[in-house]
Write a protein that holds these residues in place. Structure first.
Motif, PDB file in Angstrom:
ATOM      1  N   ILE A  39      12.334 -12.539  -5.490  1.00 44.04           N
ATOM      2  CA  ILE A  39      12.240 -11.084  -5.340  1.00 44.04           C
ATOM      3  C   ILE A  39      12.439 -10.457  -6.711  1.00 44.04           C
ATOM      4  CG2 ILE A  39      13.212  -9.045  -4.230  1.00 44.04           C
ATOM      5  CD1 ILE A  39      14.136 -10.853  -1.959  1.00 44.04           C
ATOM      6  N   ARG A  40      11.523  -9.590  -7.087  1.00 40.29           N
ATOM      7  CA  ARG A  40      11.562  -8.954  -8.408  1.00 40.29           C
ATOM      8  C   ARG A  40      11.883  -7.473  -8.259  1.00 40.29           C
ATOM      9  NH1 ARG A  40       6.213  -9.720 -11.501  1.00 40.29           N
ATOM     10  NH2 ARG A  40       5.523  -8.161  -9.973  1.00 40.29           N
ATOM     11  N   LYS A  41      12.833  -7.022  -9.058  1.00 33.96           N
ATOM     12  CA  LYS A  41      13.189  -5.605  -9.101  1.00 33.96           C
ATOM     13  C   LYS A  41      12.451  -4.971 -10.275  1.00 33.96           C
ATOM     14  CE  LYS A  41      17.164  -2.473  -9.339  1.00 33.96           C
ATOM     15  NZ  LYS A  41      18.631  -2.372  -9.492  1.00 33.96           N
ATOM     16  N   GLN A  42      11.767  -3.864 -10.009  1.00 34.52           N
ATOM     17  CA  GLN A  42      10.946  -3.242 -11.033  1.00 34.52           C
ATOM     18  C   GLN A  42      10.965  -1.722 -10.867  1.00 34.52           C
ATOM     19  OE1 GLN A  42       7.185  -5.105 -10.307  1.00 34.52           O
ATOM     20  NE2 GLN A  42       6.797  -3.976  -8.414  1.00 34.52           N
ATOM     21  N   LYS A  43      10.548  -1.061 -11.931  1.00 34.35           N
ATOM     22  CA  LYS A  43      10.463   0.399 -11.938  1.00 34.35           C
ATOM     23  C   LYS A  43       8.994   0.787 -12.016  1.00 34.35           C
ATOM     24  CE  LYS A  43      11.990   4.523 -14.414  1.00 34.35           C
ATOM     25  NZ  LYS A  43      12.702   5.053 -15.604  1.00 34.35           N
ATOM     26  N   ARG A  44       8.557   1.560 -11.023  1.00 39.02           N
ATOM     27  CA  ARG A  44       7.157   1.974 -10.949  1.00 39.02           C
ATOM     28  C   ARG A  44       7.040   3.412 -11.437  1.00 39.02           C
ATOM     29  NH1 ARG A  44       2.688   0.108  -8.653  1.00 39.02           N
ATOM     30  NH2 ARG A  44       3.841  -1.568  -7.617  1.00 39.02           N
ATOM     31  N   ASP A  45       6.212   3.583 -12.469  1.00 39.88           N
ATOM     32  CA  ASP A  45       5.920   4.916 -12.997  1.00 39.88           C
ATOM     33  C   ASP A  45       4.603   5.475 -12.471  1.00 39.88           C
ATOM     34  OD1 ASP A  45       8.267   4.806 -14.530  1.00 39.88           O
ATOM     35  OD2 ASP A  45       7.221   3.775 -16.161  1.00 39.88           O
ATOM     36  N   SER A  46       3.687   4.584 -12.119  1.00 43.87           N
ATOM     37  CA  SER A  46       2.391   4.993 -11.585  1.00 43.87           C
ATOM     38  C   SER A  46       1.832   3.808 -10.803  1.00 43.87           C
ATOM     39  CB  SER A  46       1.445   5.414 -12.719  1.00 43.87           C
ATOM     40  OG  SER A  46       1.161   4.322 -13.572  1.00 43.87           O
ATOM     41  N   PRO A  47       0.739   3.985 -10.089  1.00 43.79           N
ATOM     42  CA  PRO A  47       0.179   2.829  -9.367  1.00 43.79           C
ATOM     43  C   PRO A  47      -0.201   1.667 -10.270  1.00 43.79           C
ATOM     44  CG  PRO A  47      -0.728   4.867  -8.504  1.00 43.79           C
ATOM     45  CD  PRO A  47       0.085   5.238  -9.709  1.00 43.79           C
ATOM     46  N   GLU A  48      -0.457   1.931 -11.562  1.00 42.29           N
ATOM     47  CA  GLU A  48      -0.845   0.856 -12.481  1.00 42.29           C
ATOM     48  C   GLU A  48       0.281   0.429 -13.423  1.00 42.29           C
ATOM     49  OE1 GLU A  48      -2.527   3.709 -12.199  1.00 42.29           O
ATOM     50  OE2 GLU A  48      -4.269   3.046 -11.010  1.00 42.29           O
ATOM     51  N   SER A 108       0.821  -1.211   0.000  1.00 40.39           N
ATOM     52  CA  SER A 108       0.000   0.000   0.000  1.00 40.39           C
ATOM     53  C   SER A 108       0.854   1.260   0.000  1.00 40.39           C
ATOM     54  CB  SER A 108      -0.935   0.001   1.213  1.00 40.39           C
ATOM     55  OG  SER A 108      -0.182  -0.029   2.414  1.00 40.39           O
ATOM     56  N   GLN A 109       2.016   1.209   0.629  1.00 43.63           N
ATOM     57  CA  GLN A 109       2.912   2.359   0.629  1.00 43.63           C
ATOM     58  C   GLN A 109       3.705   2.459  -0.677  1.00 43.63           C
ATOM     59  OE1 GLN A 109       3.040   4.692   2.976  1.00 43.63           O
ATOM     60  NE2 GLN A 109       1.500   3.650   4.260  1.00 43.63           N
ATOM     61  N   LEU A 110       4.054   1.316  -1.254  1.00 38.38           N
ATOM     62  CA  LEU A 110       4.814   1.343  -2.506  1.00 38.38           C
ATOM     63  C   LEU A 110       3.981   1.874  -3.666  1.00 38.38           C
ATOM     64  CD1 LEU A 110       6.733  -2.050  -2.239  1.00 38.38           C
ATOM     65  CD2 LEU A 110       7.683   0.242  -1.936  1.00 38.38           C
ATOM     66  N   LEU A 111       2.665   1.686  -3.618  1.00 45.63           N
ATOM     67  CA  LEU A 111       1.819   2.200  -4.694  1.00 45.63           C
ATOM     68  C   LEU A 111       1.817   3.720  -4.749  1.00 45.63           C
ATOM     69  CD1 LEU A 111      -1.282  -0.182  -4.436  1.00 45.63           C
ATOM     70  CD2 LEU A 111       0.470  -0.159  -6.210  1.00 45.63           C
ATOM     71  N   LYS A 112       2.117   4.373  -3.651  1.00 44.27           N
ATOM     72  CA  LYS A 112       2.106   5.834  -3.605  1.00 44.27           C
ATOM     73  C   LYS A 112       3.419   6.440  -4.082  1.00 44.27           C
ATOM     74  CE  LYS A 112      -0.895   5.650   0.482  1.00 44.27           C
ATOM     75  NZ  LYS A 112      -1.038   6.039   1.918  1.00 44.27           N
ATOM     76  N   MET A 113       4.408   5.613  -4.393  1.00 44.91           N
ATOM     77  CA  MET A 113       5.739   6.109  -4.738  1.00 44.91           C
ATOM     78  C   MET A 113       6.070   5.733  -6.177  1.00 44.91           C
ATOM     79  SD  MET A 113       7.573   4.864  -1.196  1.00 44.91           S
ATOM     80  CE  MET A 113       9.064   5.811  -1.444  1.00 44.91           C
TER      81      MET A 113
END
Length: 257
Positions: free
Chosen positions: A109-118, A86-91
């Motif tokens: 464990i997967r390393k990924q790049k988040r650009d938006s919650p979706e 829930s906290q990672l979705l905001k970042m």
């Protein structure tokens, strides 16, 4: 094994020309590069803490695969669990996510790049297998390794076949030297010429008219057969036995003196 932190220089040895400082340790490669040849394992930590889904990220943070600029590290600094979804979705930015768990043996464990919650872009994958941390190879590297291994075995097979064919050629050369007459007779037979001759004869046979039937036998004539000839010879032998003029004529047919 776990990396050892660099030891700060001793202030007492500063400025002492007779003191030989130890050589600096090589820094590990930055996270995100190809580190598939590295295995991390801290047996002291494994003997102290249980390896489960709550503590596996703290164990992963000790490895050289961990990137301290990720969002999980910011959550750790704020005393929040680093895998709180829930906290990672905001970042936005680099983050680690626990994708698959089979306690206590396997953690992915997967390393990924988040650009938006979706919107999330996967980057790398790591797995903890029985306490040892590895970086999973990329699919292109797996294909390249498999193709290279297949080409190696194929080239080795061709080399082995070529060496065996060379040995067979040497044996044929020895046989040619020992038995020259048999080779001459083999070379005298031309199978192509035989096939061509058979084709010519078959074409001529198809062009010629069929052979006429034989003329009929005259009336009252029975052609002899092998069985008939044998039976006639047996009958003649039975009807005309050899006659002895003295013994077989009987007393009435003998001359009287």
């Amino acid at each position: 094994m776990a990396t050892t932190p660099m030891v700060p220089p001793n202030p007492a040895s500063a400025g002492n020309p007779n003191f030989d400082a130890p050589p600096p340790m090589a820094a590990p490669p930055p996270p995100g590069t190809d580190m598939t040849g590295i295995c991390f394992r801290d047996q002291l930590w494994l003997n102290t803490y249980p390896l489960d889904r709550n503590l596996v990220f703290d164990y992963f943070a000790l490895s050289p695969f961990y990137d301290y600029t990720c969002n999980n590290e910011q959550l750790r600094l704020r005393s929040i669990h680093p895998l709180d979804h829930s906290q990672l979705l905001k970042m936005t930015g680099i983050e680690y996510m626990l994708s698959e768990v089979t306690e206590p043996h396997l953690f992915v464990i997967r390393k990924q790049k988040r650009d938006s919650p979706e919107k999330v872009t996967p980057m790398l994958t790591y797995y903890v297998l029985d306490g040892s941390i590895y970086q999973a190879p990329q699919l292109c590297n797996v294909f390249a390794a498999r193709v290279g291994r297949a080409l190696y075995h194929i080239s080795k097979a061709f080399t082995t076949a070529a060496s065996k064919l060379e040995k067979i050629g040497f044996v044929d050369a020895e046989n040619e030297n020992t038995v020259p007459e048999s080779k001459a007779t083999k070379e005298a037979i031309d199978f192509k010429e035989l096939k061509r001759l058979d084709h010519i004869l078959a074409s001529l046979q198809r062009k010629l008219p069929p052979a006429p039937p034989p003329p009929p036998f005259p009336e009252g004539y029975a052609p002899p057969t092998a069985e008939g000839e044998k039976s006639s010879e047996n009958q003649q032998a039975d009807t005309q036995p050899p006659v002895d003029p003295i013994i077989d004529q009987g007393p009435s047919k003998r001359r009287k003196f």
